[in-house]
Design a protein around this motif. Structure first.
Motif, PDB file in Angstrom:
ATOM      1  N   TYR A   5     -15.490 -61.507 -69.582  1.00  0.00           N
ATOM      2  CA  TYR A   5     -16.921 -61.578 -69.835  1.00  0.00           C
ATOM      3  C   TYR A   5     -17.241 -62.741 -70.781  1.00  0.00           C
ATOM      4  N   LEU A   6     -18.465 -63.218 -70.661  1.00  0.00           N
ATOM      5  CA  LEU A   6     -18.981 -64.272 -71.528  1.00  0.00           C
ATOM      6  C   LEU A   6     -20.224 -63.728 -72.208  1.00  0.00           C
ATOM      7  N   SER A   7     -20.328 -63.903 -73.525  1.00  0.00           N
ATOM      8  CA  SER A   7     -21.501 -63.413 -74.248  1.00  0.00           C
ATOM      9  C   SER A   7     -21.814 -64.334 -75.415  1.00  0.00           C
ATOM     10  N   GLU A   8     -23.093 -64.429 -75.747  1.00  0.00           N
ATOM     11  CA  GLU A   8     -23.484 -65.186 -76.925  1.00  0.00           C
ATOM     12  C   GLU A   8     -23.078 -64.383 -78.154  1.00  0.00           C
TER      13      GLU A   8
ATOM     14  N   GLU B 123     -11.300 -66.224 -64.159  1.00  0.00           N
ATOM     15  CA  GLU B 123     -10.492 -67.381 -64.562  1.00  0.00           C
ATOM     16  C   GLU B 123     -10.792 -68.593 -63.688  1.00  0.00           C
ATOM     17  N   ASN B 124     -11.240 -68.342 -62.459  1.00  0.00           N
ATOM     18  CA  ASN B 124     -11.538 -69.452 -61.554  1.00  0.00           C
ATOM     19  C   ASN B 124     -12.934 -70.033 -61.743  1.00  0.00           C
ATOM     20  N   ASP B 125     -13.772 -69.336 -62.488  1.00  0.00           N
ATOM     21  CA  ASP B 125     -15.134 -69.824 -62.717  1.00  0.00           C
ATOM     22  C   ASP B 125     -15.134 -70.977 -63.703  1.00  0.00           C
ATOM     23  N   ASN B 126     -15.989 -71.949 -63.450  1.00  0.00           N
ATOM     24  CA  ASN B 126     -16.181 -73.065 -64.369  1.00  0.00           C
ATOM     25  C   ASN B 126     -17.112 -72.603 -65.488  1.00  0.00           C
TER      26      ASN B 126
ATOM     27  N   LEU C 281     -22.506 -71.204 -67.807  1.00  0.00           N
ATOM     28  CA  LEU C 281     -23.458 -71.364 -68.902  1.00  0.00           C
ATOM     29  C   LEU C 281     -24.784 -71.938 -68.423  1.00  0.00           C
ATOM     30  N   LYS C 282     -24.727 -72.802 -67.430  1.00  0.00           N
ATOM     31  CA  LYS C 282     -25.960 -73.412 -66.918  1.00  0.00           C
ATOM     32  C   LYS C 282     -26.931 -72.377 -66.357  1.00  0.00           C
ATOM     33  N   GLU C 283     -26.404 -71.219 -65.994  1.00  0.00           N
ATOM     34  CA  GLU C 283     -27.252 -70.181 -65.423  1.00  0.00           C
ATOM     35  C   GLU C 283     -27.852 -69.270 -66.501  1.00  0.00           C
ATOM     36  N   THR C 284     -27.477 -69.499 -67.753  1.00  0.00           N
ATOM     37  CA  THR C 284     -28.047 -68.680 -68.821  1.00  0.00           C
ATOM     38  C   THR C 284     -29.444 -69.177 -69.159  1.00  0.00           C
ATOM     39  N   ARG C 285     -30.221 -68.303 -69.754  1.00  0.00           N
ATOM     40  CA  ARG C 285     -31.630 -68.621 -70.022  1.00  0.00           C
ATOM     41  C   ARG C 285     -31.784 -69.842 -70.921  1.00  0.00           C
ATOM     42  N   ILE C 286     -31.019 -69.902 -72.007  1.00  0.00           N
ATOM     43  CA  ILE C 286     -31.169 -70.992 -72.969  1.00  0.00           C
ATOM     44  C   ILE C 286     -30.846 -72.336 -72.330  1.00  0.00           C
TER      45      ILE C 286
END
Length: 322
Positions: A33-36, A48-51, A56-61
């Protein structure tokens, strides 16, 4: 892994070079998982295969910064790895909390930073004893300053009371800084800790970045007792500490070096050590702010600061590797 995330825009016109880099926050990648860092419960699935950057480009900020790009500019999201680990702290080394810098809202009228920055575990008895010792030293100093006014014209004044208090305050400085090195398992170069070992502490405590003033004595210039260590690539002596050793071991030949200016530096060094270990906690500020005030303090990069654990009970101590 903790990452610093940036938005960068660069001019496409080689005749008018322009580049702007803006920090967007700290992000944690853990267990798929990725979280701020500020919002650990809002998780984004990542394999692991995700860039990482594409996710991050798909996050709101990031979308806010990337939308409606200037056709004359190249825009991108970039990341930098940090050495931060959530919930790790170093004993008696104050670093502050990274995500305090990322939040501006208040809670019950109090700055959130005041609440979160001091939830790092400490030895409260040690802190209180150090404060009381510094209070005692300052009371002795007050008696001297009623006779020798602390104006620059009197800084070379010397005497028995000045000498004795220099020895007491410099001994307190030695005791505290030795304790910091010991608890972090930083061993001395020889049998005992010396000023050469103390010099190493500037890297972890940033002592040379501090500057303080005596609140009650505006005629005293600001004190920066560790300034000669700033940006030093090899050992640099401290004049006040060198004079302390001379008047302690050879009073007869060096009595004239029992100077008021060295006393002011040595006792200020003890106050700075308190701040470097614990931060300007309310108990320190309330007790000593009538005597000292902070003029300058270390400006730490956000990647040097600590990341709070998910629960206060999950803090984990780690020895600082110098």
């Amino acid at each position: 892994m903790i990452y610093k995330v940036f938005f960068t825009e660069t001019s496409n016109d080689i005749n008018e070079p322009y580049s702007h880099k803006e920090f967007l926050g700290l992000w944690e990648k853990k267990d798929g998982y990725l979280s701020e860092v500020r919002f650990p419960k809002k998780k984004i699935s990542i394999t692991e295969n995700d860039n990482l950057i594409e996710v991050l480009k798909e996050t709101r900020i990031c979308k806010i910064y990337l939308e409606n790009p200037d056709p004359e500019m190249t825009t991108e999201i970039s990341v930098e790895e940090t050495n931060q680990v959530r919930g790790i702290y170093y004993p008696r080394i104050y670093r502050g909390i990274a995500h305090d810098d990322l939040s501006s809202f208040s809670l019950l009228g109090r700055d959130k930073k005041t609440i979160e920055a001091f939830n790092i575990p400490i030895d409260e008895n040690l802190l209180v004893n150090s404060i009381e010792q510094l209070n005692t030293l300052s009371e002795f100093l007050n008696k001297i300053l009623r006779t020798v006014f602390p104006a620059p014209a009197n800084f070379d004044a010397y005497g028995f009371d000045i000498r004795n208090l220099i020895i007491l305050s410099a001994t307190e400085f030695e005791a505290q800084i030795t304790g910091i090195l010991k608890i972090n398992e930083i061993k001395p170069d020889k049998w005992n800790y010396t000023i050469i070992d103390f010099f190493k502490s500037d890297k972890l405590l940033r002592l040379s970045d501090y500057e303080v003033a005596f609140s009650r004595f505006p005629d005293i210039p600001t004190m920066s007792p560790f300034s000669s260590w700033k940006n030093a690539s090899s050992f640099q002596s401290l004049d006040w500490y060198s004079n302390y050793n001379k008047i302690k071991h050879d009073r007869e030949d060096n009595f004239h070096k029992s100077r008021l200016i060295d006393l002011l530096n040595s006792i200020s060094a003890c106050y700075i050590l308190l701040l470097a270990q614990y931060g300007n906690r309310p108990i320190i500020n309330e007790t000593l702010s009538n005597y000292w005030k902070i003029v300058k303090s270390p400006q730490l990069d956000i990647s040097e600061k600590l990341i709070s654990p998910l629960k206060d009970t999950e803090w984990e101590v780690k020895k600082y590797n110098c």
